[in-house]
Design an enzyme around this catalytic site. Sequence first.
Site, PDB file in Angstrom:
ATOM      1  N   CYS A 156     -16.711   5.584  -5.657  1.00 18.17           N
ATOM      2  CA  CYS A 156     -17.342   6.809  -4.791  1.00 18.17           C
ATOM      3  C   CYS A 156     -18.821   6.798  -5.292  1.00 18.17           C
ATOM      4  O   CYS A 156     -19.147   7.070  -6.679  1.00 18.17           O
ATOM      5  CB  CYS A 156     -16.578   7.915  -5.084  1.00 18.17           C
ATOM      6  SG  CYS A 156     -17.355   9.442  -4.482  1.00 18.17           S
ATOM      7  N   ASP A 185     -12.369   4.425  -5.791  1.00 21.95           N
ATOM      8  CA  ASP A 185     -11.544   4.652  -4.571  1.00 21.95           C
ATOM      9  C   ASP A 185     -10.824   3.286  -4.084  1.00 21.95           C
ATOM     10  O   ASP A 185     -10.870   2.219  -4.370  1.00 21.95           O
ATOM     11  CB  ASP A 185     -12.547   4.823  -3.349  1.00 21.95           C
ATOM     12  CG  ASP A 185     -13.098   6.495  -3.227  1.00 21.95           C
ATOM     13  OD1 ASP A 185     -12.125   7.157  -3.585  1.00 21.95           O
ATOM     14  OD2 ASP A 185     -14.316   6.694  -2.906  1.00 21.95           O
ATOM     15  N   VAL A 221     -12.506 -15.923  11.354  1.00 18.79           N
ATOM     16  CA  VAL A 221     -12.528 -15.725  10.201  1.00 18.79           C
ATOM     17  C   VAL A 221     -11.525 -16.446   9.284  1.00 18.79           C
ATOM     18  O   VAL A 221     -10.459 -16.401   9.424  1.00 18.79           O
ATOM     19  CB  VAL A 221     -12.987 -14.272   9.841  1.00 18.79           C
ATOM     20  CG1 VAL A 221     -11.654 -13.488   9.949  1.00 18.79           C
ATOM     21  CG2 VAL A 221     -13.414 -14.090   8.234  1.00 18.79           C
ATOM     22  N   GLU A 222     -12.230 -17.199   8.097  1.00 19.78           N
ATOM     23  CA  GLU A 222     -10.977 -17.826   7.398  1.00 19.78           C
ATOM     24  C   GLU A 222     -10.356 -16.811   6.212  1.00 19.78           C
ATOM     25  O   GLU A 222     -11.236 -16.074   5.582  1.00 19.78           O
ATOM     26  CB  GLU A 222     -11.819 -18.950   6.711  1.00 19.78           C
ATOM     27  CG  GLU A 222     -11.095 -20.009   5.878  1.00 19.78           C
ATOM     28  CD  GLU A 222     -10.837 -19.524   4.448  1.00 19.78           C
ATOM     29  OE1 GLU A 222      -9.672 -20.143   4.084  1.00 19.78           O
ATOM     30  OE2 GLU A 222     -11.533 -18.861   3.842  1.00 19.78           O
ATOM     31  N   HIS A 245     -16.693   6.416   2.686  1.00 16.28           N
ATOM     32  CA  HIS A 245     -15.545   5.894   3.231  1.00 16.28           C
ATOM     33  C   HIS A 245     -16.119   5.635   4.738  1.00 16.28           C
ATOM     34  O   HIS A 245     -15.807   4.463   5.348  1.00 16.28           O
ATOM     35  CB  HIS A 245     -14.514   7.093   3.521  1.00 16.28           C
ATOM     36  CG  HIS A 245     -13.633   7.589   2.515  1.00 16.28           C
ATOM     37  ND1 HIS A 245     -14.001   7.192   1.176  1.00 16.28           N
ATOM     38  CD2 HIS A 245     -12.538   8.490   2.387  1.00 16.28           C
ATOM     39  CE1 HIS A 245     -13.034   7.538   0.226  1.00 16.28           C
ATOM     40  NE2 HIS A 245     -12.520   8.445   1.036  1.00 16.28           N
ATOM     41  N   GLU A 246     -16.856   6.428   5.641  1.00 18.30           N
ATOM     42  CA  GLU A 246     -17.461   6.258   6.784  1.00 18.30           C
ATOM     43  C   GLU A 246     -18.283   4.927   6.811  1.00 18.30           C
ATOM     44  O   GLU A 246     -18.298   4.071   7.996  1.00 18.30           O
ATOM     45  CB  GLU A 246     -18.101   7.357   7.287  1.00 18.30           C
ATOM     46  CG  GLU A 246     -16.975   8.720   7.880  1.00 18.30           C
ATOM     47  CD  GLU A 246     -16.946   9.505   6.319  1.00 18.30           C
ATOM     48  OE1 GLU A 246     -17.409   9.265   5.570  1.00 18.30           O
ATOM     49  OE2 GLU A 246     -16.245  10.486   6.757  1.00 18.30           O
TER      50      GLU A 246
END
Lengths: 116, 116, 116, 116, 116, 116, 116, 116, 116, 116
Positions: free
Chosen positions: I34, I41, I56-57, I75-76
């Site tokens: 955070c 988090d 994507v591997e 978070h966003e």
Amino acid sequence: MSTQPSTELDTFPNPRPGRNYEIRFDCPEFTCVCPKTGQPDFATIRIRYTPDETCVELKSLKLYLWSYREVGAFHEAVTNKILDDLVAAISPKKMVVEGDFWVRGGITTVVEVQHP
Amino acid sequence: MSTQPSTELDTFPNPRPGRNYEIRFDCPEFTCVCPKTGQPDFATIRIRYTPDETCVELKSLKLYLWSYREVGAFHEAVTNKILDDLVAAISPKKMVVEGDFWVRGGITTVVEVQHP
Amino acid sequence: MSTQPSTELDTFPNPRPGRNYEIRFDCPEFTCVCPKTGQPDFATIRIRYTPDETCVELKSLKLYLWSYREVGAFHEAVTNKILDDLVAAISPKKMVVEGDFWVRGGITTVVEVQHP
Amino acid sequence: MSTQPSTELDTFPNPRPGRNYEIRFDCPEFTCVCPKTGQPDFATIRIRYTPDETCVELKSLKLYLWSYREVGAFHEAVTNKILDDLVAAISPKKMVVEGDFWVRGGITTVVEVQHP
Amino acid sequence: MSTQPSTELDTFPNPRPGRNYEIRFDCPEFTCVCPKTGQPDFATIRIRYTPDETCVELKSLKLYLWSYREVGAFHEAVTNKILDDLVAAISPKKMVVEGDFWVRGGITTVVEVQHP
Amino acid sequence: MSTQPSTELDTFPNPRPGRNYEIRFDCPEFTCVCPKTGQPDFATIRIRYTPDETCVELKSLKLYLWSYREVGAFHEAVTNKILDDLVAAISPKKMVVEGDFWVRGGITTVVEVQHP
Amino acid sequence: MSTQPSTELDTFPNPRPGRNYEIRFDCPEFTCVCPKTGQPDFATIRIRYTPDETCVELKSLKLYLWSYREVGAFHEAVTNKILDDLVAAISPKKMVVEGDFWVRGGITTVVEVQHP
Amino acid sequence: MSTQPSTELDTFPNPRPGRNYEIRFDCPEFTCVCPKTGQPDFATIRIRYTPDETCVELKSLKLYLWSYREVGAFHEAVTNKILDDLVAAISPKKMVVEGDFWVRGGITTVVEVQHP
Amino acid sequence: MSTQPSTELDTFPNPRPGRNYEIRFDCPEFTCVCPKTGQPDFATIRIRYTPDETCVELKSLKLYLWSYREVGAFHEAVTNKILDDLVAAISPKKMVVEGDFWVRGGITTVVEVQHP
Amino acid sequence: MSTQPSTELDTFPNPRPGRNYEIRFDCPEFTCVCPKTGQPDFATIRIRYTPDETCVELKSLKLYLWSYREVGAFHEAVTNKILDDLVAAISPKKMVVEGDFWVRGGITTVVEVQHP
């Protein structure tokens, strides 16, 4: 370290040999072959044990379970054999092995064996 | 091997007779007939046992349970009879049979019997 | 056979009187009336017992539970009364009755009584 | 009957004092205040007891739990206090109170206390 | 109070030292590092104990578990160490610590240790 | 306010009449009587609606559902009637009523009706 | 930053204003007071929105929901008011607020409101 | 009314013919016979329909499903036939029949057919 | 191949570039820090996309998510950044990233972003 | 009929070719080999399709899925190939194949492909 199926089980010294405690593994990726029909069988193998002087190493356990992929094995016999092999490798104070086999003929079979 | 309903239960030698362990079957495809009304009843039969010298063979168990399809049977009596037949066939050290019958008159019935 | 609410409980002879085993009923359709407010109460009644010489007949149990529909009954008292009536009817070796009542005032109540 | 928060617990005579049986309450609407931060705490309070001569009345239990709404209370202390108050009110043969508090700092706390 | 990872565990006096009761914590936000591969491991740590004279403070427990974030730790060893540290801090009457580690190589591992 | 079963549904003005929004009720305590056999039926009634100028009052909804307790009612008819009565009382912009009836003859019935 | 209940909602700039995306909050610790009876009500508040230029700050949302603790509020009105306050604070592109209230009179109520 | 298996489906007039609404049945007690092996098959039959002028009567539906007990029937064909018979009996506005068959050869089969 | 945290995302050619299909990843082992409090988090990251010319591997995705372990991230913002990095690496036809963050202040947050 | 792994898929005529309907298979017993590491992979294969003139035969589908047991196959490629083979065998009106692969490196992968 190898990444081949292997019947050998590596061990490491119990980090806390003076204490009775329990280690549990949940292994849902087990497959072997039905000795009667040659068709594949699938199971979840659950192991729980109280270590004495050694513990079983996780990656080696994975390779050991992989080694049954081409092996013909009845439900009751293979669950007993996994217990025997693990007991031979680490001599645990006590151990339970549970083979939870997928439905055949409309019936699910679970075999639960213990040592001693 | 036959694929007809059969009241005979085949067995095979316990692969590990010196060890006490448990085998569990979950059989959700059981149906018989209510002796009073003639209407079909449905149940899940759960079996768990500790084998002595012989084990019950899985496919023969399926055919045995199938043999109740046209048989009139009360919940309490049929669960006891399945236990009696299995005990007669394999003389287990101990065995539990549970008949879990679907709702009738708003009430679900489970009968759980054990040997010895 | 009647289809009226009834306080009588029909019985039938235990088909296997020499064996200790358990019969369980799950009856989610129980309703009575709160003696204080006159408002309806709802519960699931769960019964499990070890029969002695007689068993309780399923349809008669349904009619018996129906007979509480207009009866004022506190949670603790009604669960004890159901046990008393069943014990009087079939003298079981042991019996447990559980009344699981729906939330009132934000609180769920379960009463579990046993004989002997 | 009042509908105010109240620290008094009403009781009624056990309808079946000669029998050992269990009463269980599940009360998910409990809230108090953290004494350190002043912020609200939430919990489910679960109570189960074997009554002796008196039982606790359900609505009075609701008002009693409501009385904690503005009270500063640590998890361990408040669960013990609820048990003490209930024991003082009804002198049960035995009682368990469980406070299941919502996550704080990523950790869920349950406190389970019993008498005697 | 600090908000840094910390190996110190704060305590507070048991509010009800004369009573045997249980406190349980469920801590799903635990992460450490595999000593062999350097890759992160994740676990839920579950703790339950009967306090003697002191209890462990919740926020300090959070900071303590956080302190493993950069630490290399085998499953069996780290679960034993958490128990040892908690026992050293609060000398509980009894305590169980369970480390429930996320799947590696298709296998889930749980280690459950107890004192005494 | 009365606490008797009642076929009247009280309403209150929609607190936000200019906005389309949904109100949902889940009423698991519904019972009526089978018109053919006279035996009790049980259901969960689920209601969801978009209010126009009035909303249905919660306690009055409870008393309204209670009024079916002695009423003979087929599954399809009673679910339609509950919708009709609610529509008559509050003229919602739209409404769905679902009657989820308990198993009869091994079959569960759900009736879902909507307005307009 | 304060840790008092607060009717103010803090915001921060949307970190990605050019993209339509959704933010969802699940807030199970909501309590207010019934305006008719004065008794506490409990709910889970669920919020989901597409931000425009600002987002709502998480801690301030917690303090905002806390501010209802002593407020008399009907289910339908309070859910609409939470939406109105959030819309006033951050002018989202769209927003849904769902109030999922605990059972009263045997009935669970959910109110779901949306903007625009 | 008969209590024999029957291929006839009784109907009754739709109590609310002017409204489009849905009736759903969940019938977990279906069994027929595999035409290739002669062994029993089990399924849950799920029916949902919008009635036009007639509805299907519940007890007659039970007897109709019972009539398949001795009938050889492939999964795809029997699910289509149940739909055809129901459509012929009640000419619904629309109807969906789903046959959810138990595992055979490790594979579960669901057949979902609809009219029109 | 490296086993270090890495901000690089390896790709491989889409084995079936002419077909629109979806690939979904469920990554429950995500942790970052955070930016305001410095505390860890935790989240589950869910990714689903329709590949265009490259995929994507999987192992490289694991190392990429690991690279956030010491990174301060709201978070966003972090959910948007993961989407931006994946879009930059493989230019998918469409992609959704969902960050499901563990409870903070009693509130769970989910951020769901999509391209285009 | 053979009981060997087989890349051939047997078919049978659609019993109701004039109707659009859906057949779904759930096949949890799928295993192949990772082409990079040689280690076994496990998946549940889910198939749903609308048949045109032919349907795929269940036992032959089992043998077909078995044929991947020793085959090296990436998640994305193998799911596409199963769809291609099924489309080639029965030319369905539409078909979806979903490969739900067990966790590797802490990440679960699902690949969902469709025709046309």
